[in-house]
Design an enzyme around this catalytic site. Structure first.
Site, short mmCIF file in Angstrom:
data_model
loop_
_atom_site.label_atom_id
_atom_site.label_comp_id
_atom_site.label_asym_id
_atom_site.label_seq_id
_atom_site.Cartn_x
_atom_site.Cartn_y
_atom_site.Cartn_z
N THR A 1 46.14 52.27 43.92
CA THR A 1 44.80 51.75 44.17
C THR A 1 44.37 52.31 45.51
O THR A 1 45.20 52.46 46.42
CB THR A 1 44.80 50.21 44.15
OG1 THR A 1 43.54 49.75 44.62
CG2 THR A 1 45.90 49.60 45.01
N LYS B 1 33.14 49.51 45.79
CA LYS B 1 33.46 49.72 44.39
C LYS B 1 32.26 50.29 43.66
O LYS B 1 31.24 49.63 43.53
CB LYS B 1 33.90 48.42 43.75
CG LYS B 1 34.72 48.70 42.53
CD LYS B 1 35.65 47.58 42.22
CE LYS B 1 36.74 48.08 41.32
NZ LYS B 1 37.41 47.01 40.62
P1 AMP Z 1 40.86 46.78 41.30
O1 AMP Z 1 42.07 46.65 42.14
O2 AMP Z 1 40.28 48.15 41.29
O3 AMP Z 1 41.08 46.24 39.94
O4 AMP Z 1 39.72 45.88 41.96
C1 AMP Z 1 39.88 44.51 42.18
C2 AMP Z 1 38.73 43.98 42.98
O5 AMP Z 1 37.52 44.11 42.23
C3 AMP Z 1 38.83 42.52 43.30
O6 AMP Z 1 39.66 42.25 44.41
C4 AMP Z 1 37.38 42.17 43.55
O7 AMP Z 1 36.95 42.57 44.84
C5 AMP Z 1 36.67 43.02 42.51
N1 AMP Z 1 36.48 42.26 41.27
C6 AMP Z 1 37.22 42.32 40.16
N2 AMP Z 1 36.75 41.47 39.21
C7 AMP Z 1 35.68 40.86 39.75
C8 AMP Z 1 34.77 39.85 39.30
N3 AMP Z 1 34.84 39.34 38.09
N4 AMP Z 1 33.80 39.46 40.15
C9 AMP Z 1 33.70 39.98 41.40
N5 AMP Z 1 34.53 40.92 41.87
C10 AMP Z 1 35.51 41.35 41.08
#
Ligand code: AMP
Length: 551
Positions: free
Chosen positions: A188, A444
């Site tokens: 990541t 993101k």
């Molecule tokens: P990743 O490690 O790429 O899967 O990203 C995870 C991050 O995405 C989380 O720590 C949040 O900051 C964001 N994220 C994932 N799901 C959600 C959601 N349903 N609502 C808001 N942010 C989210």
């Protein structure tokens, strides 16, 4: 404590939770169930079982041993599903390579994970060709190919996937071993700019599968059963497509793997295969709903979990208008990933559509076995009143126990014995979490992370720049896009185009991905700072998101 530890008969079998145990019954009980790969291939669970044996046997023939790491660079395919099983089942580690990273970052992850073999789709050969002199030591390559043509490449290909399977043994015997063996690893993009490796054991993936199953299995809103047809639309390289291929396999449902994502292709698959269950990031859903062929697709039986970023209410409404059962899921790479799902409680099914939409767009209720808290800086629990924000910290049986070969960041992730998500949220009286902000300095965009710190470092290398800050600002299409704030050095002339061109040169060198060039660069007099002189991104996000919206 002097708890009463159970006695074990000398011959009692201690049953380790291994990924192979997710597969056997599904293959035996649903041998004719289908697994479809785009327009290329249709096979059955029986084939899956046999091909998993053949793949493990073929890889053994190439010298892969327990503890070795096998990397995969492929689009979502039946092959990837086979790798999800065969590689961990033989005691090796599956490294799912994020093919959207820049070539330099991919090189870093391959070397850092110490991959022994790389299974690579012909389409990604140019990436490996560009970095081949710096991959250490020389890896064995297995070619994944969707055409009959042999690609011209200077790389040394050890085997072609189908030939490897043809020569393999379908009855390969998978051994028992410790459930704590590492099964998967992937990277990541962290705040430091260097990707961080997370890893999951067999036990963790099995428990994640059953935690998710317990939450989703059933009928009605937000649930799936054996009759469902599954199409993942979050890549298999990203947190094992949220672990749902394992869930789908245990359930014995028909599975569709789409290959490269293109909205009209995905809609065609949904219509042709009668897909009823998917998961994706908001950006992808938005692209699907905006696709010209959307009116030819019946989405009234489609359940979709939206995660990776907050689900915008307008998007949820648009999907509901087409009859989609849409709801949010939340988690992160570090958490395997599933932590919460925003399914409606039974009494909410009588609520009007608007109130239901509020719930669907929340971040959700913790899955079974997930202990999720919202805390202040001293780790005190905050009231569940839907308005007192704090950091989300968690415990669950399936959280990465650290970052690969990175003790300092591992300990920071787990300080105080809870995994720190870096997300800010509130919990309401019904127990639903809502993410409201983020502590971590990452952006993101379209489901992919950009490190704001890395972008700042690169901008600061420009000779005319004195200070730089990069923040994510809401974007209707990509969720977030980077915005750069730049203070020029006294008496130096620099403008937006110059900074963008400067960053583009790092894209051309493969240092950052092409998503890393901010759409907007603002030249400012000063950048907001905190009392201790740190960049105050919270203030910047508020100030500039509002300013840009007003424009
Ligand atoms: P990743 O490690 O790429 O899967 O990203 C995870 C991050 O995405 C989380 O720590 C949040 O900051 C964001 N994220 C994932 N799901 C959600 C959601 N349903 N609502 C808001 N942010 C989210």
């Amino acid at each position: 404590m002097s708890e009463a530890i159970i006695d074990r008969a000398p011959s009692a079998h201690y049953y380790p939770l291994l990924i192979k145990n997710l597969l056997g019954n599904a293959v035996r009980q649903f041998p004719a169930q289908e697994i479809v790969y785009s327009d290329f291939k249709r096979q059955t669970y029986r084939d899956l079982g046999e091909r998993v044996g053949r793949l493990a046997s073929g890889l053994t023939g190439l010298g892969v041993k327990p503890g070795d790491t096998v990397a995969v660079m492929d689009w979502d395919s039946h092959r990837y599903l086979e790798c999800f099983f065969a590689i961990p089942m033989m005691g090796a580690v599956l490294h799912t390579v994020n093919i959207r990273l820049s070539p330099e970052q991919i090189l870093y992850t391959i070397n850092h994970a110490e991959d022994d073999v790389i299974l690579v789709n012909a389409e990604f050969l140019p990436i490996l060709e560009a970095i081949r002199d710096r991959i250490e030591p020389v890896k064995q390559l297995v070619l994944l190919n969707d055409t009959d043509q042999t690609p011209a490449t200077p790389l040394n290909i050890a085997a072609e996937y189908e030939a490897l399977l043809a020569g393999g043994d379908p009855g390969y015997l998978f051994p028992d071993f410790s459930e704590d063996a590492r099964a998967t690893t992937f990277y990541t993009t962290g705040t430091t700019g260097l990707p961080k490796g997370v890893y999951f054991s067999h036990r963790q993936l099995v428990l994640h599968t059953f935690g998710a199953l317990a939450a989703v299995m059933g009928t009605g809103q937000g649930h799936i059963s054996r009759d469902d047809v599954y199409l993942p639309i979050t890549p298999m390289f990203h947190v094992h497509a949220w672990g749902v291929p394992y869930v789908a396999t245990v359930l014995g449902v028909k599975q569709i793997y789409p290959g490269r994502y293109a909205p009209d292709h995905l809609l065609r698959l949904i219509q042709r295969e009668k897909v009823t269950f998917s998961h994706c990031v908001p950006t992808i859903l938005q692209m699907l709903l905006a696709c010209p062929t959307i009116n030819e697709t019946d989405l009234t039986h489609w359940k979709v979990i939206i995660g990776g970023a907050a689900l915008p209410r307008a998007l949820a409404k648009q999907a509901r208008d087409r009859g989609v059962d849409i709801f949010t899921g939340y988690g992160m790479s570090e958490t395997c990933p599933l932590l919460t799902l925003a399914q409606l409680k039974p009494h909410m099914l009588d609520w009007d559509e608007e109130r239901q939409l509020d719930i669907r767009c929340k971040t959700g209720l913790p899955l079974p076995l997930v202990e999720l808290r919202v805390v202040d800086e001293e780790m005190n629990d905050l009231p569940h009143d839907g308005k007192t924000p704090g950091e989300v910290v968690v415990r669950a049986p399936w959280l990465t126990q650290g970052y690969l070969k990175d003790p300092r960041n591992s300990e920071a992730l787990w300080r105080g014995g809870y995994l720190h998500t870096g997300d800010i949220g509130v919990i309401d009286e019904e127990g639903y979490l809502k993410i409201t902000d983020r502590l971590k300095d990452v952006i993101k965009t379209g489901g992919e992370w950009l490190s704001s710190l890395e972008l700042e470092d690169l901008i600061l290398k420009h000779p005319a720049v004195a200070e730089a800050a990069v923040i994510g600002i809401p974007d209707p299409k990509w969720g977030e896009r980077p915005l750069a704030l730049v203070v020029a050095k006294r008496e130096q002339a620099v403008d937006e185009a110059a900074i963008r061109a400067w960053l583009q040169s790092f894209v051309d060198q493969g240092v950052i991905s092409r998503w890393g060039v901010p759409d907007r660069v603002l030249l400012v007099e000063a950048i907001p700072k905190t009392s201790v002189g740190k960049l105050n991104k919270k203030v910047m996000r508020e100030q500039y998101a509002q300013m840009l919206q007003a424009q």
